[in-house]
Design a protein around this motif. Structure first.
Motif, PDB file in Angstrom:
ATOM      1  N   MET A 284     -12.765  -6.040 -15.620  1.00 47.99           N
ATOM      2  CA  MET A 284     -13.813  -6.960 -15.180  1.00 47.99           C
ATOM      3  C   MET A 284     -13.261  -8.008 -14.207  1.00 47.99           C
ATOM      4  O   MET A 284     -13.905  -8.376 -13.222  1.00 47.99           O
ATOM      5  CB  MET A 284     -14.435  -7.661 -16.391  1.00 47.99           C
ATOM      6  N   PHE A 285     -12.051  -8.485 -14.453  1.00 47.30           N
ATOM      7  CA  PHE A 285     -11.525  -9.624 -13.697  1.00 47.30           C
ATOM      8  C   PHE A 285     -10.344  -9.292 -12.792  1.00 47.30           C
ATOM      9  O   PHE A 285      -9.929 -10.117 -11.995  1.00 47.30           O
ATOM     10  CB  PHE A 285     -11.081 -10.739 -14.666  1.00 47.30           C
ATOM     11  N   GLY A 286      -9.775  -8.084 -12.885  1.00 47.42           N
ATOM     12  CA  GLY A 286      -8.543  -7.786 -12.163  1.00 47.42           C
ATOM     13  C   GLY A 286      -8.733  -6.885 -10.956  1.00 47.42           C
ATOM     14  O   GLY A 286      -9.647  -6.063 -10.909  1.00 47.42           O
ATOM     15  N   VAL A 287      -7.840  -7.047  -9.973  1.00 46.57           N
ATOM     16  CA  VAL A 287      -7.817  -6.168  -8.815  1.00 46.57           C
ATOM     17  C   VAL A 287      -6.365  -6.005  -8.378  1.00 46.57           C
ATOM     18  O   VAL A 287      -5.599  -6.969  -8.323  1.00 46.57           O
ATOM     19  CB  VAL A 287      -8.687  -6.712  -7.662  1.00 46.57           C
TER      20      VAL A 287
ATOM     21  N   LYS B  49      -0.794   1.835  -1.537  1.00 45.42           N
ATOM     22  CA  LYS B  49      -1.370   3.087  -2.018  1.00 45.42           C
ATOM     23  C   LYS B  49      -2.549   2.892  -2.962  1.00 45.42           C
ATOM     24  O   LYS B  49      -3.051   3.862  -3.532  1.00 45.42           O
ATOM     25  CB  LYS B  49      -0.287   3.911  -2.723  1.00 45.42           C
ATOM     26  N   SER B  50      -2.990   1.657  -3.145  1.00 43.87           N
ATOM     27  CA  SER B  50      -4.064   1.410  -4.114  1.00 43.87           C
ATOM     28  C   SER B  50      -5.448   1.700  -3.542  1.00 43.87           C
ATOM     29  O   SER B  50      -6.429   1.803  -4.286  1.00 43.87           O
ATOM     30  CB  SER B  50      -4.019  -0.047  -4.595  1.00 43.87           C
ATOM     31  N   GLY B  51      -5.541   1.798  -2.208  1.00 45.26           N
ATOM     32  CA  GLY B  51      -6.834   2.020  -1.579  1.00 45.26           C
ATOM     33  C   GLY B  51      -7.674   0.759  -1.461  1.00 45.26           C
ATOM     34  O   GLY B  51      -8.837   0.823  -1.050  1.00 45.26           O
ATOM     35  N   LYS B  52      -7.092  -0.406  -1.791  1.00 49.25           N
ATOM     36  CA  LYS B  52      -7.826  -1.671  -1.710  1.00 49.25           C
ATOM     37  C   LYS B  52      -7.109  -2.640  -0.778  1.00 49.25           C
ATOM     38  O   LYS B  52      -5.891  -2.564  -0.585  1.00 49.25           O
ATOM     39  CB  LYS B  52      -7.961  -2.298  -3.102  1.00 49.25           C
ATOM     40  N   THR B  53      -7.900  -3.557  -0.199  1.00 48.35           N
ATOM     41  CA  THR B  53      -7.347  -4.611   0.655  1.00 48.35           C
ATOM     42  C   THR B  53      -7.886  -5.944   0.154  1.00 48.35           C
ATOM     43  O   THR B  53      -8.681  -6.000  -0.793  1.00 48.35           O
ATOM     44  CB  THR B  53      -7.785  -4.408   2.115  1.00 48.35           C
ATOM     45  N   VAL B  54      -7.463  -7.029   0.804  1.00 43.30           N
ATOM     46  CA  VAL B  54      -7.934  -8.348   0.368  1.00 43.30           C
ATOM     47  C   VAL B  54      -9.451  -8.477   0.524  1.00 43.30           C
ATOM     48  O   VAL B  54     -10.074  -9.309  -0.142  1.00 43.30           O
ATOM     49  CB  VAL B  54      -7.227  -9.481   1.139  1.00 43.30           C
ATOM     50  N   GLU B  55     -10.047  -7.663   1.397  1.00 43.68           N
ATOM     51  CA  GLU B  55     -11.511  -7.709   1.543  1.00 43.68           C
ATOM     52  C   GLU B  55     -12.218  -7.241   0.267  1.00 43.68           C
ATOM     53  O   GLU B  55     -13.409  -7.496   0.076  1.00 43.68           O
ATOM     54  CB  GLU B  55     -11.965  -6.837   2.723  1.00 43.68           C
TER      55      GLU B  55
ATOM     56  N   ILE C 297      -0.882  -8.279  -5.901  1.00 42.89           N
ATOM     57  CA  ILE C 297      -0.771  -7.877  -4.505  1.00 42.89           C
ATOM     58  C   ILE C 297       0.692  -7.737  -4.100  1.00 42.89           C
ATOM     59  O   ILE C 297       1.552  -8.507  -4.535  1.00 42.89           O
ATOM     60  CB  ILE C 297      -1.506  -8.897  -3.596  1.00 42.89           C
ATOM     61  N   SER C 298       0.983  -6.737  -3.291  1.00 38.85           N
ATOM     62  CA  SER C 298       2.355  -6.545  -2.817  1.00 38.85           C
ATOM     63  C   SER C 298       2.692  -7.621  -1.797  1.00 38.85           C
ATOM     64  O   SER C 298       1.838  -8.089  -1.046  1.00 38.85           O
ATOM     65  CB  SER C 298       2.523  -5.157  -2.201  1.00 38.85           C
TER      66      SER C 298
END
Length: 378
Positions: free
Chosen positions: A91-94, A99-105, A116-117
């Motif tokens: 619910m609260f984590g990203v 390689k995670s497929g996610k960015t700060v956006e 975050i790396s």
């Protein structure tokens, strides 16, 4: 979700001492930049997660966790999941890395646990994401003087509490020690060494096996520099079990890998800077109960593989710090394990045990004081 009391009580005594020191310092200086120095295997991640949840997350603060390794980020996430529960973390984590497929956006208002790396963190501005009170955790904080780290950290750290974690609180370049402890002006340390953790049963003792001194400084390492390693391992293969080898160069690692694959009926992998799928090979080795992994410097830090039984040192360590990191790869104990010791097989001719002694808290403090006197005049 575990209660603050349950989280605190799950810590080892030395972790509780650190936790109390962090808490007391943060009360006097809410925006402190503090660094925690604790040997490999001392539970830095668990300590920092316990503090982040009890004193940060529960108080409606954002948690930004920065690390230079995908493995370290994933380790932090799994520790948060253990304390919070998987549903609450989701619910609260990203998690954001290459390689995670996610960015700060992909960071939303509901995300209060951001992993975050450092490589990704150095590329972005963060003002929009850290408008709330934020606690920043920096893993492998001894690298904080490096350009990539400074690009990421100085942009958002001035009015935020920052907690750096390290097992090696010294830099090889002397003046960088002054820069490191100027940046982390609060040093949180206790006189706890690798030897103390061994005596407490949290780490296993090393058994040093000095085989012979190979001429590892020669620029063109050939098969002849691999034969003593191969022959020795052949003699003690069953005893040595799951093995991590540190080679002198990429060429050395590749030759060793080729020779091991010819001679041994087990999984043998080679990882170094020119092998693109090194991370996948490290992950397979981590998950396997046996095998041989040959690397140059890829596994000096940034990954924990507690069931490694043997480390073969076939590279000349660049410093006492590097020696300590290499030895530390084998000293961890898996949970509920019968592992009683670790084999440190030495082909360098260097007194590795003496190097380990040089990185005790007492020796590190002496070095830092000398460097400050030399470069700051006090």
């Amino acid at each position: 979700m575990k209660s603050p009391e349950e989280i605190y009580n799950s810590l080892y005594p030395h972790q509780k001492l650190f936790y109390d020191r962090i808490f007391d310092c943060s009360k006097n200086n809410p925006n402190m930049h503090a660094i925690v120095s604790l040997p490999t295997g001392g539970g830095k991640t668990r300590l920092a997660v316990a503090y982040a949840i009890s004193e940060g997350f529960r108080n409606q603060r954002n948690i930004l966790w920065v690390a230079n390794s995908t493995f370290l980020l994933e380790q932090a996430v799994s520790t948060f999941e253990y304390f919070l529960g998987e549903d609450l973390y989701k619910m609260f984590g990203v998690l954001i890395h290459g390689k995670s497929g996610k960015t700060v956006e992909d960071i939303k208002d509901r995300h209060r646990l951001i992993f975050i790396s450092i490589q990704t963190a150095s590329l972005y501005e963060y003002e929009d994401y850290l408008t709330r009170d934020t606690l920043i955790i920096v893993d492998e904080a001894h690298h904080s003087t490096a350009y990539t780290y400074q690009c990421a950290l100085r942009a958002f750290a001035e009015d935020k509490q920052m907690l750096g974690l390290t097992a090696t609180p010294l830099r090889i370049i002397q003046k960088e020690n002054c820069e490191l402890y100027d940046f982390y002006s609060t040093r949180l340390e206790l006189d706890i060494s690798v030897f103390d953790l061994i005596n407490e049963g949290l780490l296993v003792p090393p058994r040093y096996i000095n085989v012979c001194k190979l001429n590892l400084s020669t620029p063109n390492i050939e098969e002849e520099y691999c034969r003593p390693i191969i022959d020795h391992y052949l003699q003690y293969q069953e005893q040595y079990g799951k093995t991590l080898i540190f080679a002198q160069s990429n060429r050395h690692a590749c030759i060793l890998g080729s020779e091991f694959k010819k001679r041994f009926n087990c999984e043998v992998s080679v990882v170094h800077s020119d092998i693109p799928n090194s991370e996948d090979l490290i992950r397979l080795f981590t998950q396997s109960p046996s095998g041989i992994l040959i690397n140059v410097k890829k596994l000096i830090e940034g990954v924990d593989i507690p069931d490694i039984q043997t480390v073969i040192v076939a590279r000349n360590p660049g410093s006492c710090i590097e020696t300590t990191q290499i030895i530390g790869r084998a000293l961890r104990k898996p949970h509920n394990s019968t592992k009683e010791h670790a084999y440190i097989v030495n082909f360098t001719g260097i007194d590795l045990e003496a190097h380990l002694i040089e990185t005790t808290p007492e020796k590190c403090n002496e070095r830092i004081k000398r460097d400050y006197l030399r470069y700051r005049g006090y």
